[in-house]
Scaffold this motif. Structure first.
Motif, short mmCIF file in Angstrom:
data_model
loop_
_atom_site.label_atom_id
_atom_site.label_comp_id
_atom_site.label_asym_id
_atom_site.label_seq_id
_atom_site.Cartn_x
_atom_site.Cartn_y
_atom_site.Cartn_z
N THR A 103 0.84 -1.21 0.00
CA THR A 103 0.00 0.00 0.00
C THR A 103 0.87 1.26 0.00
O THR A 103 0.62 2.19 -0.78
CB THR A 103 -0.95 0.00 1.22
OG1 THR A 103 -1.73 -1.19 1.18
CG2 THR A 103 -1.85 1.22 1.20
N GLU A 116 2.55 1.66 -3.37
CA GLU A 116 1.60 2.18 -4.36
C GLU A 116 1.33 3.66 -4.13
O GLU A 116 1.21 4.43 -5.09
CB GLU A 116 0.30 1.39 -4.36
CG GLU A 116 -0.63 1.88 -5.46
CD GLU A 116 -1.70 0.91 -5.84
OE1 GLU A 116 -2.20 1.02 -6.97
OE2 GLU A 116 -2.06 0.03 -5.02
N ASP A 117 1.25 4.08 -2.88
CA ASP A 117 1.05 5.51 -2.59
C ASP A 117 2.20 6.35 -3.15
O ASP A 117 1.99 7.45 -3.64
CB ASP A 117 0.92 5.73 -1.08
CG ASP A 117 -0.40 5.21 -0.51
OD1 ASP A 117 -1.34 4.95 -1.30
OD2 ASP A 117 -0.47 5.06 0.73
N LYS A 173 1.60 6.61 -6.86
CA LYS A 173 0.50 7.55 -7.11
C LYS A 173 0.98 8.99 -6.96
O LYS A 173 0.57 9.85 -7.74
CB LYS A 173 -0.66 7.29 -6.15
CG LYS A 173 -1.45 6.04 -6.48
CD LYS A 173 -2.55 5.80 -5.45
CE LYS A 173 -3.31 4.53 -5.77
NZ LYS A 173 -4.32 4.23 -4.73
N GLN A 189 2.93 9.80 -10.25
CA GLN A 189 2.39 9.50 -11.57
C GLN A 189 2.02 10.73 -12.41
O GLN A 189 2.06 10.66 -13.63
CB GLN A 189 1.21 8.54 -11.47
CG GLN A 189 -0.07 9.13 -10.92
CD GLN A 189 -1.19 8.11 -10.88
OE1 GLN A 189 -1.07 7.02 -11.41
NE2 GLN A 189 -2.28 8.48 -10.22
N ASN A 190 1.67 11.83 -11.79
CA ASN A 190 1.30 13.02 -12.56
C ASN A 190 2.43 14.03 -12.70
O ASN A 190 2.23 15.13 -13.20
CB ASN A 190 0.07 13.69 -11.93
CG ASN A 190 -1.16 12.81 -12.07
OD1 ASN A 190 -1.35 12.15 -13.09
ND2 ASN A 190 -1.98 12.77 -11.04
N GLN A 234 9.02 10.78 -12.96
CA GLN A 234 8.25 9.59 -12.61
C GLN A 234 9.20 8.43 -12.30
O GLN A 234 10.33 8.40 -12.76
CB GLN A 234 7.31 9.21 -13.76
CG GLN A 234 6.21 10.23 -13.96
CD GLN A 234 5.32 9.89 -15.14
OE1 GLN A 234 5.37 8.81 -15.69
NE2 GLN A 234 4.51 10.86 -15.54
N TYR A 277 2.39 1.01 -13.15
CA TYR A 277 2.73 2.43 -13.20
C TYR A 277 3.85 2.73 -14.21
O TYR A 277 4.44 3.80 -14.19
CB TYR A 277 3.12 2.92 -11.80
CG TYR A 277 1.91 3.06 -10.91
CD1 TYR A 277 1.16 4.24 -10.90
CD2 TYR A 277 1.48 2.01 -10.11
CE1 TYR A 277 0.03 4.36 -10.10
CE2 TYR A 277 0.35 2.12 -9.31
CZ TYR A 277 -0.36 3.30 -9.31
OH TYR A 277 -1.49 3.43 -8.52
#
Length: 135
Positions: free
Chosen positions: A14, A17-18, A21, A24-25, A31, A60
């Motif tokens: 988790t 993944e955070d 995230k 990602q933008n 990135q 990702y």
């Protein structure tokens, strides 16, 4: 970007993944492009879920590198085919861990999953590298 393990030495999918995230933008240059992780800890014996982390990295757009030096002599390491969501893009280990000679190359790096010169597209889709399987 460096990820710190949990107090018990484990990793949190988790939290990883955070981190993805959060990046990602960002502009492409900022990135995450490569995730590196050990296959097993020599200190604690902990084995992180490398295939689950690989699937997360690929989701990702990142590549996955696993140092399986402390893992490969104890259990099967399967890089999986490129189209498998949990495939490992790169692995490294010392050759003597699989009873290879100490000479001339002490470290073997397998990048077969990413070297398209070695296989045709058809071969890539069904190729799976197994480096050690305990009998």
């Amino acid at each position: 970007m460096q990820y710190r393990t949990q107090p018990d030495g484990s990793v949190s999918i988790t939290e990883i993944e955070d981190i993805f995230k959060a990046h990602q933008n960002r502009p492409k240059a900022e990135q995450i492009k490569l995730v590196t992780i050990t296959g097993a800890s020599t200190i604690t014996g902990y084995k992180p879920p490398i295939y689950e982390i690989a699937a997360l990295a690929h989701r990702y757009g990142a590549k996955m590198f696993a140092d399986v030096c402390q893992l490969i002599q104890h259990e099967r390491v399967d890089m999986h085919a490129d189209d498998h969501p949990c495939h490992l893009d790169f692995v490294a280990f010392s050759g003597h861990k699989i009873y290879a000679s100490y000479e001339p190359i002490p470290l073997i790096i397998f990048v077969l999953q990413s070297l398209s010169l070695l296989r045709t597209e058809n071969e890539k889709s069904r190729f799976s590298s197994t480096f050690y399987e305990k009998k």
